[in-house]
Scaffold this motif. Structure first.
Motif, PDB file in Angstrom:
ATOM      1  N   LYS A 101       2.191  -8.972   9.247  1.00  0.00           N
ATOM      2  CA  LYS A 101       2.681 -10.189   9.909  1.00  0.00           C
ATOM      3  C   LYS A 101       1.758 -11.386   9.697  1.00  0.00           C
ATOM      4  O   LYS A 101       2.223 -12.537   9.639  1.00  0.00           O
ATOM      5  N   PHE A 102       0.439 -11.128   9.560  1.00  0.00           N
ATOM      6  CA  PHE A 102      -0.484 -12.242   9.360  1.00  0.00           C
ATOM      7  C   PHE A 102      -0.259 -12.893   8.000  1.00  0.00           C
ATOM      8  O   PHE A 102      -0.273 -14.120   7.872  1.00  0.00           O
ATOM      9  N   GLY A 103      -0.043 -12.079   6.990  1.00  0.00           N
ATOM     10  CA  GLY A 103       0.212 -12.625   5.664  1.00  0.00           C
ATOM     11  C   GLY A 103       1.540 -13.336   5.575  1.00  0.00           C
ATOM     12  O   GLY A 103       1.699 -14.302   4.814  1.00  0.00           O
ATOM     13  N   ASP A 104       2.529 -12.878   6.345  1.00  0.00           N
ATOM     14  CA  ASP A 104       3.847 -13.521   6.326  1.00  0.00           C
ATOM     15  C   ASP A 104       3.857 -14.849   7.071  1.00  0.00           C
ATOM     16  O   ASP A 104       4.673 -15.730   6.780  1.00  0.00           O
ATOM     17  N   ALA A 105       2.953 -15.008   8.045  1.00  0.00           N
ATOM     18  CA  ALA A 105       3.010 -16.171   8.931  1.00  0.00           C
ATOM     19  C   ALA A 105       2.270 -17.391   8.393  1.00  0.00           C
ATOM     20  O   ALA A 105       2.699 -18.525   8.598  1.00  0.00           O
ATOM     21  N   ILE A 106       1.149 -17.178   7.705  1.00  0.00           N
ATOM     22  CA  ILE A 106       0.333 -18.333   7.316  1.00  0.00           C
ATOM     23  C   ILE A 106       0.804 -18.936   6.005  1.00  0.00           C
ATOM     24  O   ILE A 106       1.334 -18.248   5.133  1.00  0.00           O
ATOM     25  N   GLN A 107       0.588 -20.250   5.866  1.00  0.00           N
ATOM     26  CA  GLN A 107       0.991 -21.013   4.685  1.00  0.00           C
ATOM     27  C   GLN A 107      -0.154 -21.929   4.263  1.00  0.00           C
ATOM     28  O   GLN A 107      -1.017 -22.287   5.084  1.00  0.00           O
ATOM     29  N   PRO A 108      -0.206 -22.321   2.987  1.00  0.00           N
ATOM     30  CA  PRO A 108      -1.233 -23.278   2.570  1.00  0.00           C
ATOM     31  C   PRO A 108      -1.166 -24.556   3.410  1.00  0.00           C
ATOM     32  O   PRO A 108      -0.093 -25.097   3.667  1.00  0.00           O
ATOM     33  N   GLY A 151     -17.945 -23.769   2.957  1.00  0.00           N
ATOM     34  CA  GLY A 151     -17.626 -22.929   1.813  1.00  0.00           C
ATOM     35  C   GLY A 151     -16.284 -22.242   1.972  1.00  0.00           C
ATOM     36  O   GLY A 151     -15.554 -22.468   2.956  1.00  0.00           O
ATOM     37  N   SER A 152     -15.931 -21.405   0.996  1.00  0.00           N
ATOM     38  CA  SER A 152     -14.639 -20.711   1.013  1.00  0.00           C
ATOM     39  C   SER A 152     -14.846 -19.204   0.901  1.00  0.00           C
ATOM     40  O   SER A 152     -15.910 -18.722   0.476  1.00  0.00           O
ATOM     41  N   ILE A 153     -13.804 -18.464   1.244  1.00  0.00           N
ATOM     42  CA  ILE A 153     -13.845 -17.007   1.194  1.00  0.00           C
ATOM     43  C   ILE A 153     -12.411 -16.489   1.165  1.00  0.00           C
ATOM     44  O   ILE A 153     -11.472 -17.188   1.595  1.00  0.00           O
ATOM     45  N   ASN A 154     -12.234 -15.281   0.661  1.00  0.00           N
ATOM     46  CA  ASN A 154     -10.918 -14.643   0.656  1.00  0.00           C
ATOM     47  C   ASN A 154     -10.693 -13.875   1.952  1.00  0.00           C
ATOM     48  O   ASN A 154     -11.602 -13.202   2.457  1.00  0.00           O
ATOM     49  N   VAL A 155      -9.486 -13.978   2.454  1.00  0.00           N
ATOM     50  CA  VAL A 155      -9.077 -13.218   3.635  1.00  0.00           C
ATOM     51  C   VAL A 155      -7.992 -12.241   3.218  1.00  0.00           C
ATOM     52  O   VAL A 155      -7.017 -12.623   2.545  1.00  0.00           O
ATOM     53  N   SER A 156      -8.147 -10.995   3.604  1.00  0.00           N
ATOM     54  CA  SER A 156      -7.118  -9.988   3.358  1.00  0.00           C
ATOM     55  C   SER A 156      -6.190  -9.968   4.568  1.00  0.00           C
ATOM     56  O   SER A 156      -6.555  -9.463   5.644  1.00  0.00           O
ATOM     57  N   ALA A 157      -4.995 -10.549   4.400  1.00  0.00           N
ATOM     58  CA  ALA A 157      -4.046 -10.690   5.512  1.00  0.00           C
ATOM     59  C   ALA A 157      -2.959  -9.626   5.394  1.00  0.00           C
ATOM     60  O   ALA A 157      -2.215  -9.605   4.410  1.00  0.00           O
ATOM     61  N   TRP A 158      -2.864  -8.768   6.396  1.00  0.00           N
ATOM     62  CA  TRP A 158      -1.921  -7.656   6.381  1.00  0.00           C
ATOM     63  C   TRP A 158      -0.664  -7.980   7.172  1.00  0.00           C
ATOM     64  O   TRP A 158      -0.714  -8.606   8.231  1.00  0.00           O
ATOM     65  N   THR A 201       0.833  -1.186   0.000  1.00  0.00           N
ATOM     66  CA  THR A 201       0.000   0.000   0.000  1.00  0.00           C
ATOM     67  C   THR A 201       0.877   1.249   0.000  1.00  0.00           C
ATOM     68  O   THR A 201       2.096   1.171   0.159  1.00  0.00           O
ATOM     69  N   LYS A 202       0.232   2.413  -0.181  1.00  0.00           N
ATOM     70  CA  LYS A 202       0.966   3.674  -0.169  1.00  0.00           C
ATOM     71  C   LYS A 202       1.628   3.928   1.185  1.00  0.00           C
ATOM     72  O   LYS A 202       2.639   4.620   1.272  1.00  0.00           O
ATOM     73  N   GLU A 203       1.017   3.361   2.231  1.00  0.00           N
ATOM     74  CA  GLU A 203       1.577   3.547   3.573  1.00  0.00           C
ATOM     75  C   GLU A 203       2.686   2.563   3.888  1.00  0.00           C
ATOM     76  O   GLU A 203       3.260   2.591   4.966  1.00  0.00           O
ATOM     77  N   GLY A 204       2.971   1.650   2.950  1.00  0.00           N
ATOM     78  CA  GLY A 204       4.063   0.701   3.152  1.00  0.00           C
ATOM     79  C   GLY A 204       3.637  -0.632   3.745  1.00  0.00           C
ATOM     80  O   GLY A 204       4.504  -1.447   4.100  1.00  0.00           O
ATOM     81  N   HIS A 205       2.343  -0.899   3.853  1.00  0.00           N
ATOM     82  CA  HIS A 205       1.875  -2.175   4.393  1.00  0.00           C
ATOM     83  C   HIS A 205       1.863  -3.245   3.303  1.00  0.00           C
ATOM     84  O   HIS A 205       1.563  -2.961   2.143  1.00  0.00           O
ATOM     85  N   LYS A 206       2.186  -4.463   3.696  1.00  0.00           N
ATOM     86  CA  LYS A 206       2.109  -5.600   2.781  1.00  0.00           C
ATOM     87  C   LYS A 206       0.769  -6.311   2.973  1.00  0.00           C
ATOM     88  O   LYS A 206       0.386  -6.621   4.108  1.00  0.00           O
ATOM     89  N   VAL A 207       0.083  -6.552   1.860  1.00  0.00           N
ATOM     90  CA  VAL A 207      -1.233  -7.179   1.923  1.00  0.00           C
ATOM     91  C   VAL A 207      -1.245  -8.404   1.012  1.00  0.00           C
ATOM     92  O   VAL A 207      -0.805  -8.346  -0.130  1.00  0.00           O
ATOM     93  N   ARG A 208      -1.742  -9.507   1.555  1.00  0.00           N
ATOM     94  CA  ARG A 208      -1.883 -10.741   0.781  1.00  0.00           C
ATOM     95  C   ARG A 208      -3.350 -11.164   0.786  1.00  0.00           C
ATOM     96  O   ARG A 208      -4.024 -11.052   1.813  1.00  0.00           O
ATOM     97  N   THR A 209      -3.818 -11.663  -0.353  1.00  0.00           N
ATOM     98  CA  THR A 209      -5.152 -12.242  -0.424  1.00  0.00           C
ATOM     99  C   THR A 209      -5.020 -13.752  -0.308  1.00  0.00           C
ATOM    100  O   THR A 209      -4.364 -14.390  -1.141  1.00  0.00           O
TER     101      THR A 209
END
Length: 201
Positions: A60-67, A51-58, A35-43
């Motif tokens: 440390k959360f996006g860096d920590a989780i794995q399939p 069912g399934s859904i998308n999670v927007s992980a910002w 993002t413009k503020e320097g945050h890393k975002v993963r879908t």
């Protein structure tokens, strides 16, 4: 409304739902965007047995989780993003890994499939916003169209047409003195304009 501490299922998620507590398995982790503020975002695509859904992980959360990770989300909320229902970690929210691989899930229904009704409303709101921005300046479009068709009249022009070189000469003031000139046609001469008398001695 979802009660604090109560676990909800993916199929029951709706826009504007808050205080979400959900257990899921991670199916896919997207590449990070910044993002413009320097945050890393993963879908991340996640699922449970409903069912399934998308999670927007910002960050440390996006860096920590794995399939394959089984995670529990706390204090999340659901909202539409570009017409797709998406799950977010709210203020004070958290995603914690509680296991891996062995978890029953279903990818259908996919709650993050684009919603045609939401997309239509978004397009209508965008169109109305553009119209309001133009209407904010009264006569904006009218002035623009007129300026493209009509050219302003030059105040120096003669009845709307350009002046000829002769007409462009500076005019002599009304109170100026003219030098008499001989004009054989009119009989105007330097003798005061009197015609010569012919046939008289």
């Amino acid at each position: 409304m979802n009660q604090p501490g109560e676990t909800i299922l993916v199929r029951d998620l709706k826009a504007a739902t808050k205080n979400i507590h959900l257990t899921f398995i991670v199916l896919d982790v997207g590449k990070p965007t910044q993002t413009k503020e320097g945050h890393k975002v993963r879908t991340c695509k996640v699922a449970d047995r409903t069912g399934s859904i998308n999670v927007s992980a910002w960050d440390k959360f996006g860096d920590a989780i794995q399939p394959g990770d089984i995670c529990r989300l706390s204090n999340g909320y659901a909202q539409y993003w570009k017409g797709c229902l998406t799950l977010y970690t709210g203020k004070g929210g958290d995603i914690v890994k509680v296991g891996e691989f062995c978890y029953p899930f279903s990818e259908l229904p996919n709650m993050s499939e684009p919603n045609p009704e939401v997309l239509s409303k978004m397009a209508e709101q965008s169109q109305n916003s553009n119209v309001r921005s133009k209407d904010g300046v009264p006569g904006f479009e009218r002035q623009s169209s007129q300026s493209s068709q009509f050219q302003p009249r030059d105040p120096r022009a003669n009845n709307g047409r350009p002046r000829t070189p002769l007409e462009s000469r500076p005019r002599m003031p009304l109170n100026s003195t003219r030098t008499p000139m001989n004009n054989p046609r009119s009989g105007s001469m330097s003798n005061g304009g009197m015609r010569p008398r012919h046939g008289l001695g």
